[in-house]
Design an enzyme around this catalytic site. Sequence first.
Site, PDB file in Angstrom:
ATOM      1  N   HIS A 142       0.662  -1.188  -0.199  1.00 45.70           N
ATOM      2  CA  HIS A 142       0.070   0.395  -0.193  1.00 45.70           C
ATOM      3  C   HIS A 142       1.247   1.181  -0.139  1.00 45.70           C
ATOM      4  O   HIS A 142       2.247   1.383   0.023  1.00 45.70           O
ATOM      5  CB  HIS A 142      -1.122   0.123   1.556  1.00 45.70           C
ATOM      6  N   LYS A 146       0.535   4.750   5.109  1.00 41.47           N
ATOM      7  CA  LYS A 146      -0.643   4.128   5.165  1.00 41.47           C
ATOM      8  C   LYS A 146      -0.819   3.165   7.047  1.00 41.47           C
ATOM      9  O   LYS A 146       0.483   2.802   7.523  1.00 41.47           O
ATOM     10  CB  LYS A 146      -0.577   2.662   5.066  1.00 41.47           C
TER      11      LYS A 146
END
Length: 233
Positions: A142, A146
């Site tokens: 990701h 995050k």
Amino acid sequence: MRIAVNGCTGRIGALLCRALMREETSGGNTLAGGVSRHRPPCIDFAWAERLSGLPECDAVADFSSRECTKDVLSFCLSRRLPLLIGTTGQTEEELSDIRRAAGRIPVFLSPNLSLGMAALTEYAYAAARLFPEGDIAVTEAHRKGKADAPSGSARALCERLRDAGRDEIPVYSLRLGNMPGEHIFTLTTGYETLMIIHRAEGREVFSAGAIRALNFLSGRAPGLYGMDDLIGR
């Protein structure tokens, strides 16, 4: 339905607001307004710092942060409104609050609203059962920054794999650039290797999934729902 979006300045919340304002992507819904701590720039919809400051709505989509869970639940319970929760990283106490609320209102809880990710989960489950001797692992990537690792989607995938008798599953997390999200399930027997990959090409897949989930909630009885219910597993 008139949808209130909590977290309208976040990545997914902002996309959902835009989708609800366009007839071709709204799924027949409208945007009641957006909620965020700070006023969004150049907005053309109703905005408030709290859900109670918005006009009437028929459902709430929460894409803020897990810290807002109790407040969002309280608001929806007081008005008997369906609630979509797209945040991740809830504590056990917060998950217990969600389960209790689902006894009174319909709640859709999912860390990943992509139908493709739901398909990967089911294919991975079938493979894990078909090759019980195989070694398996999950890799997820990701955007940099995050907050949670592993991702909520990776944890949900591992929970499903536990249903296939796999209790200890290695998960490898990467945080790179501005990646919307990638999940890879790998199984190897020593003679053959199976890899199933889901890659979000853009975050619009999550706002589209949110609208599907909101339409699913319309008219539902109180209960805790997820992607399994949406895809009819």
